[in-house]
Scaffold this motif. Sequence first.
Motif: not given
Length: 172
Positions: A115-119, A108-111, A39-42
């Motif tokens: 940044n990106a999160a790997l699930f 991912a909204s907390t990033l 999940a990538e936060k643009k």
Amino acid sequence: MSNLVVIAYPTLEKAEEVREKLFAFQKEYLIQMGDAVIAEKKPNGHIKLHQIFSPTGAGAATGSLWGLLIGVLFMVPLAGVAVGAASGALAGALSDFGINDKFMKQVASTLQPGNAALFVLINKVTLDKVLAGLEGTGGEIMQTSLDHSKEEALRKALHEHIKENEQSGSAA
């Protein structure tokens, strides 16, 4: 029983690098994953999910094939393909398996933007070998369903090599 691990990374590229390592481990039968999504936060705050499998695309392809077969039977193959693709894409879009998309977007909204999160949904793992392979990849654990000792081992492995580099850099 499956376990969920969510790790935040400073860039999409870094998260993708770690996901590729996990795919390599899977080819060696060291880990069995149910899903692995980034999940990538643009910069504008929008969350984009980079999934390994598109249920919409797969549904459209399968629907097209079935539509063609049915269309040939009724002497309208092109109409059959069109109807089959549309219904398959709709069915694929409505089916969600693996990690819940809404949940991933919420976490991912907390990033921070960029940044990106790997699930990763882990079904089976040879923990010691996978941790050794992930050593020093960095990242911050956002959430896991692992027990405390395994979570701490993962946290330590992610940062182990980095600390060694910092110490050797300061000694030089």
